[in-house]
Scaffold this motif. Structure first.
Motif, PDB file in Angstrom:
ATOM      1  N   CYS A 149      27.569  13.153 -11.236  1.00  0.00           N
ATOM      2  CA  CYS A 149      27.264  11.989 -11.221  1.00  0.00           C
ATOM      3  C   CYS A 149      26.273  11.126 -11.907  1.00  0.00           C
ATOM      4  O   CYS A 149      25.261  11.696 -11.457  1.00  0.00           O
ATOM      5  N   ASP A 150      26.253   9.959 -12.354  1.00  0.00           N
ATOM      6  CA  ASP A 150      25.282   9.303 -12.230  1.00  0.00           C
ATOM      7  C   ASP A 150      25.374   7.493 -12.436  1.00  0.00           C
ATOM      8  O   ASP A 150      26.244   7.623 -13.338  1.00  0.00           O
ATOM      9  N   ILE A 151      24.368   6.828 -12.591  1.00  0.00           N
ATOM     10  CA  ILE A 151      24.543   5.582 -12.546  1.00  0.00           C
ATOM     11  C   ILE A 151      24.732   4.689 -13.756  1.00  0.00           C
ATOM     12  O   ILE A 151      25.431   4.088 -14.108  1.00  0.00           O
ATOM     13  N   SER A 152      23.199   5.348 -14.901  1.00  0.00           N
ATOM     14  CA  SER A 152      23.547   5.569 -16.254  1.00  0.00           C
ATOM     15  C   SER A 152      24.578   5.473 -17.127  1.00  0.00           C
ATOM     16  O   SER A 152      24.940   7.353 -17.125  1.00  0.00           O
ATOM     17  N   GLY A 169      32.792  23.013 -19.485  1.00  0.00           N
ATOM     18  CA  GLY A 169      34.158  22.569 -19.083  1.00  0.00           C
ATOM     19  C   GLY A 169      33.357  21.293 -17.984  1.00  0.00           C
ATOM     20  O   GLY A 169      34.173  21.338 -16.973  1.00  0.00           O
ATOM     21  N   ALA A 170      32.155  21.221 -18.187  1.00  0.00           N
ATOM     22  CA  ALA A 170      31.800  19.784 -16.525  1.00  0.00           C
ATOM     23  C   ALA A 170      32.610  18.686 -16.673  1.00  0.00           C
ATOM     24  O   ALA A 170      33.200  18.026 -17.802  1.00  0.00           O
ATOM     25  N   VAL A 171      32.848  18.764 -15.880  1.00  0.00           N
ATOM     26  CA  VAL A 171      33.328  16.589 -15.526  1.00  0.00           C
ATOM     27  C   VAL A 171      32.623  15.742 -15.386  1.00  0.00           C
ATOM     28  O   VAL A 171      31.441  15.812 -13.927  1.00  0.00           O
ATOM     29  N   PHE A 172      32.051  15.068 -15.790  1.00  0.00           N
ATOM     30  CA  PHE A 172      30.580  13.869 -15.349  1.00  0.00           C
ATOM     31  C   PHE A 172      31.579  12.108 -15.027  1.00  0.00           C
ATOM     32  O   PHE A 172      32.570  11.912 -16.145  1.00  0.00           O
ATOM     33  N   ILE A 173      31.171  12.048 -13.532  1.00  0.00           N
ATOM     34  CA  ILE A 173      31.833  10.588 -13.436  1.00  0.00           C
ATOM     35  C   ILE A 173      30.320   9.312 -13.292  1.00  0.00           C
ATOM     36  O   ILE A 173      29.485   9.780 -13.057  1.00  0.00           O
ATOM     37  N   GLN A 174      31.127   8.079 -13.762  1.00  0.00           N
ATOM     38  CA  GLN A 174      29.923   7.325 -13.308  1.00  0.00           C
ATOM     39  C   GLN A 174      29.861   6.474 -12.554  1.00  0.00           C
ATOM     40  O   GLN A 174      30.886   5.737 -12.054  1.00  0.00           O
ATOM     41  N   GLY A 175      28.536   5.875 -11.565  1.00  0.00           N
ATOM     42  CA  GLY A 175      28.676   4.915 -10.565  1.00  0.00           C
ATOM     43  C   GLY A 175      27.308   5.069 -10.095  1.00  0.00           C
ATOM     44  O   GLY A 175      26.918   6.084  -9.947  1.00  0.00           O
ATOM     45  N   ASP A 176      27.480   4.461  -8.697  1.00  0.00           N
ATOM     46  CA  ASP A 176      26.244   4.529  -7.889  1.00  0.00           C
ATOM     47  C   ASP A 176      26.341   5.392  -7.171  1.00  0.00           C
ATOM     48  O   ASP A 176      26.995   5.406  -5.305  1.00  0.00           O
TER      49      ASP A 176
END
Length: 287
Positions: A149-152, A169-176
């Motif tokens: 997870c990252d805000i950028s 196979g990692a999943v990535f999520i945008q968020g604060d």
């Protein structure tokens, strides 16, 4: 240079002199890395035939690289890569350049890995921490899953490219921080911004001018993001789950206290290869 003839020896010599004149730390090493990058020559090949002629276009690319490095642009922003945990990662101006100190965090996380674990990497940046954990777990035939997870948004583009390279196979999520995190995890790892705001301008130019400020600034006392992450983590960590942080060399006790306040137990501070406090970890045993 002798006319239009470029040799490995002369390019390396002139590159080194240029970087030394502009005060680049490790000028010889950086001049070599750039020569290796542009010519694909090994150290052994260089030593065997230092007067080997270099094609004009490669020589010109090398000289341009040296000129860019002389402006204190990080070496890794020129090559677009950095090695971490023996793996090659794509990097650019949108992510922190992975540093050897952070390998301590990965190594400690790997000691806690068990089959079936779900792992969250908060403030993932280039994804080097998460990708390394997943890759080494895979090599040990331990099946785990990971989310970064990252805000950028720009940082996550880099992380996704690194996942494409390493195929974890990692999943990535945008968020604060935990804003868009709904799951609970067996392990949360994080290398959050932890430099005190007033200290950033005292860092070397490569860092303060070219690393993303958002990935450096830990606010007034450097502990801002530790407080937020520790407080919110208890909603997203399973009983018996681990929280592991990279910290600054003088933040171990303060971060340990934050974990203790939120009910973490078995709190430990681990040192890096230089003997400095580098990782703080704890285990959450509440329901």
């Amino acid at each position: 240079m002798n006319g239009t003839i470029f040799t490995l020896r002369n390019l390396y010599r002139d590159g080194t002199v240029c970087l030394e004149k502009t005060g680049i730390p490790d000028a010889k090493l950086d001049a070599w890395y750039l020569l290796e990058y542009e010519t694909k020559i090994s150290r052994a090949m260089f030593l065997a035939d230092p007067d080997k002629e270099v094609e004009k276009d490669k020589a010109e690319h090398y000289r341009k690289d040296i000129a860019i490095r002389a402006q204190r642009i990080p070496l890794q922003h020129i090559t677009g890569e950095q090695e971490f945990m023996g793996l090659d990662f794509k990097v650019n101006e949108h992510v922190l350049i992975p540093r050897q100190d952070t390998e301590t965090l990965v190594e400690e996380a790997l000691k806690k890995i068990r089959p079936g674990m779900q792992i969250l990497d908060m403030c993932t940046g280039s994804g080097c921490i998460l990708e390394s954990i997943l890759k080494f777990a895979e090599r040990k035939e331990i099946c785990v899953s990971g989310t970064g997870c990252d805000i950028s948004e720009e940082a996550l583009k880099v992380a996704k490219e690194n996942d494409s390279r390493l195929q974890t196979g990692a999943v990535f999520i945008q968020g604060d921080l935990f804003e868009n995190i709904a799951e609970t995890y067996d392990m949360i790892v994080s290398n959050p911004p932890y430099i005190r705001t007033e200290e950033i301008n005292r860092l070397e130019e490569e860092v303060k001018l070219h690393d993303p400020w958002i990935a450096l600034d830990g606010k007034e006392d450097g502990l801002y993001f530790y407080r937020l992450i520790v407080k919110e983590s208890v909603k997203h960590i399973k009983k018996g789950g681990y929280l592991l942080f990279e910290t600054g060399f003088d933040q171990g006790k303060d971060v340990s206290a934050l974990l203790e306040e939120q009910g973490y137990e078995e709190i430990q501070i681990k040192k890096d290869l230089a003997g400095l406090d580098r990782v703080v970890m704890g285990r959450y045993n509440k329901e």
